[in-house]
Design a protein around this motif. Sequence first.
Motif, PDB file in Angstrom:
ATOM      1  N   ARG A 148     -17.410   6.760 -16.754  1.00  0.00           N
ATOM      2  CA  ARG A 148     -16.387   7.748 -16.412  1.00  0.00           C
ATOM      3  C   ARG A 148     -16.548   8.241 -14.970  1.00  0.00           C
ATOM      4  O   ARG A 148     -15.588   8.306 -14.206  1.00  0.00           O
ATOM      5  CB  ARG A 148     -16.441   8.922 -17.381  1.00  0.00           C
ATOM      6  CG  ARG A 148     -15.304   9.927 -17.188  1.00  0.00           C
ATOM      7  CD  ARG A 148     -15.515  11.119 -18.107  1.00  0.00           C
ATOM      8  NE  ARG A 148     -15.487  10.723 -19.509  1.00  0.00           N
ATOM      9  CZ  ARG A 148     -14.388  10.680 -20.227  1.00  0.00           C
ATOM     10  NH1 ARG A 148     -13.224  11.007 -19.678  1.00  0.00           N
ATOM     11  NH2 ARG A 148     -14.423  10.323 -21.499  1.00  0.00           N
ATOM     12  N   GLU A 149     -17.784   8.583 -14.592  1.00  0.00           N
ATOM     13  CA  GLU A 149     -18.003   9.098 -13.241  1.00  0.00           C
ATOM     14  C   GLU A 149     -17.759   8.015 -12.195  1.00  0.00           C
ATOM     15  O   GLU A 149     -17.184   8.281 -11.131  1.00  0.00           O
ATOM     16  CB  GLU A 149     -19.422   9.645 -13.102  1.00  0.00           C
ATOM     17  CG  GLU A 149     -19.669  10.280 -11.736  1.00  0.00           C
ATOM     18  CD  GLU A 149     -21.026  10.964 -11.648  1.00  0.00           C
ATOM     19  OE1 GLU A 149     -21.326  11.517 -10.578  1.00  0.00           O
ATOM     20  OE2 GLU A 149     -21.765  10.937 -12.649  1.00  0.00           O
ATOM     21  N   ALA A 150     -18.202   6.780 -12.472  1.00  0.00           N
ATOM     22  CA  ALA A 150     -17.990   5.689 -11.521  1.00  0.00           C
ATOM     23  C   ALA A 150     -16.499   5.411 -11.329  1.00  0.00           C
ATOM     24  O   ALA A 150     -16.029   5.183 -10.212  1.00  0.00           O
ATOM     25  CB  ALA A 150     -18.710   4.427 -11.992  1.00  0.00           C
ATOM     26  N   ASN A 162     -19.946  11.554  -2.081  1.00  0.00           N
ATOM     27  CA  ASN A 162     -20.616  12.051  -3.295  1.00  0.00           C
ATOM     28  C   ASN A 162     -20.927  10.892  -4.245  1.00  0.00           C
ATOM     29  O   ASN A 162     -20.428  10.832  -5.365  1.00  0.00           O
ATOM     30  CB  ASN A 162     -19.742  13.099  -3.983  1.00  0.00           C
ATOM     31  CG  ASN A 162     -19.505  14.320  -3.124  1.00  0.00           C
ATOM     32  OD1 ASN A 162     -20.402  14.741  -2.396  1.00  0.00           O
ATOM     33  ND2 ASN A 162     -18.311  14.870  -3.188  1.00  0.00           N
ATOM     34  N   TRP A 163     -21.778  10.002  -3.789  1.00  0.00           N
ATOM     35  CA  TRP A 163     -22.085   8.797  -4.550  1.00  0.00           C
ATOM     36  C   TRP A 163     -23.498   8.803  -5.136  1.00  0.00           C
ATOM     37  O   TRP A 163     -23.841   7.925  -5.940  1.00  0.00           O
ATOM     38  CB  TRP A 163     -21.957   7.560  -3.654  1.00  0.00           C
ATOM     39  CG  TRP A 163     -22.808   7.615  -2.410  1.00  0.00           C
ATOM     40  CD1 TRP A 163     -22.435   8.109  -1.191  1.00  0.00           C
ATOM     41  CD2 TRP A 163     -24.169   7.204  -2.278  1.00  0.00           C
ATOM     42  NE1 TRP A 163     -23.495   8.017  -0.304  1.00  0.00           N
ATOM     43  CE2 TRP A 163     -24.560   7.466  -0.942  1.00  0.00           C
ATOM     44  CE3 TRP A 163     -25.094   6.630  -3.158  1.00  0.00           C
ATOM     45  CZ2 TRP A 163     -25.840   7.183  -0.464  1.00  0.00           C
ATOM     46  CZ3 TRP A 163     -26.371   6.344  -2.692  1.00  0.00           C
ATOM     47  CH2 TRP A 163     -26.729   6.613  -1.351  1.00  0.00           C
ATOM     48  N   GLN A 164     -24.322   9.777  -4.743  1.00  0.00           N
ATOM     49  CA  GLN A 164     -25.734   9.726  -5.117  1.00  0.00           C
ATOM     50  C   GLN A 164     -25.957   9.747  -6.628  1.00  0.00           C
ATOM     51  O   GLN A 164     -26.958   9.230  -7.122  1.00  0.00           O
ATOM     52  CB  GLN A 164     -26.496  10.891  -4.465  1.00  0.00           C
ATOM     53  CG  GLN A 164     -26.668  10.767  -2.957  1.00  0.00           C
ATOM     54  CD  GLN A 164     -25.437  11.232  -2.181  1.00  0.00           C
ATOM     55  OE1 GLN A 164     -24.416  11.592  -2.785  1.00  0.00           O
ATOM     56  NE2 GLN A 164     -25.534  11.246  -0.863  1.00  0.00           N
ATOM     57  N   GLY A 165     -25.027  10.348  -7.378  1.00  0.00           N
ATOM     58  CA  GLY A 165     -25.199  10.428  -8.818  1.00  0.00           C
ATOM     59  C   GLY A 165     -24.649   9.241  -9.584  1.00  0.00           C
ATOM     60  O   GLY A 165     -24.747   9.202 -10.816  1.00  0.00           O
ATOM     61  N   LEU A 166     -24.081   8.265  -8.868  1.00  0.00           N
ATOM     62  CA  LEU A 166     -23.517   7.100  -9.543  1.00  0.00           C
ATOM     63  C   LEU A 166     -24.622   6.234 -10.136  1.00  0.00           C
ATOM     64  O   LEU A 166     -25.640   5.977  -9.495  1.00  0.00           O
ATOM     65  CB  LEU A 166     -22.695   6.251  -8.568  1.00  0.00           C
ATOM     66  CG  LEU A 166     -21.408   6.854  -8.003  1.00  0.00           C
ATOM     67  CD1 LEU A 166     -20.744   5.862  -7.069  1.00  0.00           C
ATOM     68  CD2 LEU A 166     -20.461   7.250  -9.124  1.00  0.00           C
ATOM     69  N   GLY A 167     -24.425   5.775 -11.344  1.00  0.00           N
ATOM     70  CA  GLY A 167     -25.358   4.827 -11.946  1.00  0.00           C
ATOM     71  C   GLY A 167     -24.882   3.405 -11.699  1.00  0.00           C
ATOM     72  O   GLY A 167     -23.677   3.128 -11.732  1.00  0.00           O
ATOM     73  N   VAL A 197     -22.984   2.111  -1.524  1.00  0.00           N
ATOM     74  CA  VAL A 197     -22.088   1.824  -2.652  1.00  0.00           C
ATOM     75  C   VAL A 197     -21.505   0.425  -2.516  1.00  0.00           C
ATOM     76  O   VAL A 197     -21.399  -0.325  -3.492  1.00  0.00           O
ATOM     77  CB  VAL A 197     -20.962   2.872  -2.733  1.00  0.00           C
ATOM     78  CG1 VAL A 197     -20.030   2.569  -3.900  1.00  0.00           C
ATOM     79  CG2 VAL A 197     -21.538   4.275  -2.862  1.00  0.00           C
ATOM     80  N   LEU A 198     -21.136   0.071  -1.303  1.00  0.00           N
ATOM     81  CA  LEU A 198     -20.548  -1.249  -1.073  1.00  0.00           C
ATOM     82  C   LEU A 198     -21.527  -2.361  -1.442  1.00  0.00           C
ATOM     83  O   LEU A 198     -21.133  -3.379  -2.023  1.00  0.00           O
ATOM     84  CB  LEU A 198     -20.128  -1.376   0.393  1.00  0.00           C
ATOM     85  CG  LEU A 198     -19.321  -2.614   0.763  1.00  0.00           C
ATOM     86  CD1 LEU A 198     -17.968  -2.619   0.062  1.00  0.00           C
ATOM     87  CD2 LEU A 198     -19.121  -2.692   2.277  1.00  0.00           C
ATOM     88  N   SER A 199     -22.788  -2.183  -1.112  1.00  0.00           N
ATOM     89  CA  SER A 199     -23.797  -3.192  -1.436  1.00  0.00           C
ATOM     90  C   SER A 199     -23.938  -3.356  -2.945  1.00  0.00           C
ATOM     91  O   SER A 199     -24.026  -4.480  -3.462  1.00  0.00           O
ATOM     92  CB  SER A 199     -25.141  -2.810  -0.815  1.00  0.00           C
ATOM     93  OG  SER A 199     -25.059  -2.806   0.591  1.00  0.00           O
TER      94      SER A 199
END
Length: 350
Positions: A148-150, A162-167, A197-199
């Motif tokens: 959901r968050e992704a 605000n990507w640090q919390g993405l799994g 995130v792109l990687s």
Amino acid sequence: MSFSSIYELLNESGAQFRIFDMGRRISKLSTDQFNKLEQGSIPYPTPYLHHAWLALLLWNPKNKEQNVVWFLKFPLDEQGYLVQAVRDDFLGRLMQNITQMLNKETIDEEKDALKDNPFSFTPDQEKMAMFHAIASTTIGRDPSGFYREANAYFSGELGWNNWQGLGYQGIADVVARLDTQSSHALALSIEHLPNEVLSALGGCLEHILPDHTLAGALQQRLSDSLDNDNQEPVVIAALLRALSQAHDEALKQQAILTTLNSQYAYSAEVLTAIATRCFLTLQYPDILKVFLEKLAESEAGQAGFSRILADLMFMPALRALILREFRQPQRSEALSAAIGHMFGNQFTTH
């Protein structure tokens, strides 16, 4: 009860199953294709490091929560065929447990039994996350709690920083569930994504076929990255991986040629991405020629040159093309020296 093949065993197990190639990327193998591979009728289509890397996903059709995955690694002979004796050895080791495979009380025991099996392996974390995402869509299970968050992030709802919390599992779940609408949203996000995130996204996209819009956005980000003198090679590699299964062959050729003619062409990470993910595009002689020249002078060194070429030359179609390029009289001194170190003085241009 005895079985002459893994295919026969799976058919008789009472489970539903899917078979995946786990080598260069995750891709489905049809049951007919797998049966022919087992019978030695065809060579393994995409060998990696001289092995067949397989995932066998089995589940109880009456209860999808009862499922098990076997990750199996089998050596191939010099022509790329499955070694029958190895397959037979695996079957012999497994037969004592297979009848209880889908018994819920013994699933963990079954997994533990395979840990010590000499033909089992554990995928790296990135590939494991993507496999779980693909497996859950195959079985029809819900995505992970990270989805959901992704999904909200790639829709632009959370803010690009605000990507640090993405799994990573959430990113994999998004990619595995792309449809026309979500693919378009993902394409719109590409230009905004931080390198981190792109990687991660590139490592997931290599396992699917991006549509035209998404491929175009990735190609544009690659072009922009190549124009950046201070770009991290890992980002270039991730974008090439993400584009590796795009339908537009001309787009892929242009992306690889542009990369090979850039300052990033000598990066071991970039060249490895091309060799392991974009190997089909290397069948074009004009691209293969430039690739070999850059590889010979790259930071990968002689060890990297020999290792990458040994892997590529295990595929018959590429082997013939590579040997033809090796014998071109106009090849550079650097390439000639690398060839000499790899094959010794017995290699001749004739």
